[in-house]
Design a protein around this motif. Structure first.
Motif, mmCIF file in Angstrom:
data_model
loop_
_atom_site.group_PDB
_atom_site.id
_atom_site.type_symbol
_atom_site.label_atom_id
_atom_site.label_comp_id
_atom_site.label_asym_id
_atom_site.label_seq_id
_atom_site.Cartn_x
_atom_site.Cartn_y
_atom_site.Cartn_z
ATOM 1 N N MET A 1 0.820 -1.107 -0.109
ATOM 2 C CA MET A 1 -0.035 -0.141 0.051
ATOM 3 C C MET A 1 0.656 1.241 -0.107
ATOM 4 O O MET A 1 0.705 2.253 -0.937
ATOM 5 N N GLY A 2 1.644 1.378 0.905
ATOM 6 C CA GLY A 2 2.618 2.474 0.983
ATOM 7 C C GLY A 2 3.808 2.279 0.192
ATOM 8 O O GLY A 2 4.108 3.600 -0.653
ATOM 9 N N GLY A 3 4.360 1.202 -0.316
ATOM 10 C CA GLY A 3 5.316 1.177 -1.188
ATOM 11 C C GLY A 3 5.127 1.538 -2.409
ATOM 12 O O GLY A 3 6.102 2.313 -3.160
ATOM 13 N N GLN A 4 3.915 1.320 -3.010
ATOM 14 C CA GLN A 4 3.582 1.688 -4.229
ATOM 15 C C GLN A 4 3.498 3.146 -4.436
ATOM 16 O O GLN A 4 4.153 3.830 -5.441
ATOM 17 N N LEU A 5 3.103 4.035 -3.468
ATOM 18 C CA LEU A 5 2.983 5.350 -3.456
ATOM 19 C C LEU A 5 4.231 5.907 -3.642
ATOM 20 O O LEU A 5 4.655 6.952 -4.096
ATOM 21 N N LEU A 6 5.224 5.486 -2.567
ATOM 22 C CA LEU A 6 6.563 6.011 -2.345
ATOM 23 C C LEU A 6 7.067 5.810 -3.791
ATOM 24 O O LEU A 6 8.154 6.653 -3.979
ATOM 25 N N THR A 7 7.103 4.766 -4.477
ATOM 26 C CA THR A 7 7.637 4.329 -5.412
ATOM 27 C C THR A 7 7.492 5.447 -6.612
ATOM 28 O O THR A 7 8.181 6.044 -7.131
ATOM 29 N N GLN A 8 6.177 5.809 -6.617
ATOM 30 C CA GLN A 8 5.770 6.660 -7.612
ATOM 31 C C GLN A 8 6.132 7.973 -7.320
ATOM 32 O O GLN A 8 6.591 8.838 -8.148
ATOM 33 N N GLU A 9 6.084 8.497 -5.988
ATOM 34 C CA GLU A 9 6.500 9.729 -5.606
ATOM 35 C C GLU A 9 8.087 10.077 -5.873
ATOM 36 O O GLU A 9 8.513 10.998 -6.199
ATOM 37 N N LEU A 10 8.947 8.989 -5.877
ATOM 38 C CA LEU A 10 10.324 9.160 -5.916
ATOM 39 C C LEU A 10 10.633 9.072 -7.383
ATOM 40 O O LEU A 10 11.602 9.748 -7.999
ATOM 41 N N LEU A 11 9.817 8.438 -8.226
ATOM 42 C CA LEU A 11 10.002 8.208 -9.514
ATOM 43 C C LEU A 11 9.807 9.716 -10.129
ATOM 44 O O LEU A 11 10.492 10.047 -11.267
#
Length: 269
Positions: free
Chosen positions: A11-21
């Motif tokens: 749940m959090g990892g997906q959005l963190l990935t997108q934020e950093l990308l």
């Protein structure tokens, strides 16, 4: 920057990935179900089982990154295997990070380790679990219902939505339903995880405890930060949406202001 995210499909990892990308960073995502993540520019997804893969394999996957972020979760079931998975994975992540000569490790834990007054963590508060669940807002209750499949959370959400209870008024029916929840393995596992970090200042780490009312929602674009103590909002624990919390994690990836700190965040209106 090169950032490794353990649990990038969660749940959090997906959005963190997108934020950093979106911020232009290069991401290596490690997860059991890495194939769930569609191919994207600057993202490498690697199938990795933190508990079962060899130390050498995990070390090789995280070596050479500027920052490693652990978004690992042992699960939400009320099962002591969740506790085992959380604690053992944390121990292994720390050991592998050291062997990889990592530069900075950000660990996302849980609210149980936050202090509600000097010397008392949330999980030791006599009001836990009844009061903490009983004052939950409707949107949080619906999310709890989704992840636990317990119908009483949905019933409690409906009572809140119908205005049958004031904002800070505990829901007595819900309090009775959770009265026996003295064991919450994920929360307890994350609290032990903090002990593993705080006992060792020999490597660079930062430990984030999300607020008690951490849940899916819209990105507001702001947050407030605290250290060690639970942030409150008009007498009840503060909340934050998943995208706003991951924005805070991304900021710490870039700024690295909270070395050896146990910190938390809350949303802003």
């Amino acid at each position: 920057m090169k950032v490794a995210i353990i649990g990038h499909t969660g749940m959090g990892g997906q959005l963190l990935t997108q934020e950093l990308l979106l911020r232009g960073h290069h991401i290596t995502g490690l997860a059991l179900d890495a194939e769930k993540c569609p191919p994207q520019k600057n993202l490498s997804s690697i199938t990795c089982n933190i508990l079962d893969d060899s130390y050498e394999s995990v070390v090789n996957n995280i070596r050479g990154h500027d920052v490693v972020v652990s978004a690992f979760s042992g699960g939400h079931e009320v099962d002591m295997q969740v506790y085992y998975r959380q604690v053992e994975a944390t121990r292994k992540i720390i050991r592998c990070f050291k062997q990889a000569k990592g530069r900075y490790l950000i660990y996302i834990g849980g609210a149980a380790s936050l202090y509600v007054k000097p010397g008392m963590q949330m999980f030791d508060d006599p009001r836990f679990p009844q009061w903490y669940f009983g004052i939950a807002p409707a949107e949080h209750l619906r999310w709890l219902g989704d992840i636990t499949h317990e119908s009483f959370f949905f019933a409690a959400a409906e009572r809140r939505e119908k205005g049958l209870l004031a904002r800070s008024e505990p829901d007595h029916e819900l309090q009775q339903a959770v009265a026996g929840w003295k064991r919450v393995p994920l929360l307890e596992g994350c609290r032990v995880a903090l002990d593993l970090f705080e006992a060792d200042k020999g490597f660079n780490w930062s430990f984030l405890s999300p607020p008690w009312f951490y849940r899916p929602g819209k990105k507001v674009g702001g947050y407030q930060t605290g250290v060690d103590f639970m942030l409150m909002d008009n007498g009840i624990p503060a909340s934050i949406s998943v995208p706003d919390l991951q924005m805070a994690v991304a900021d710490e990836v870039e700024n690295q202001f909270l070395l050896h700190k146990h910190w938390t965040v809350a949303g802003v209106n």
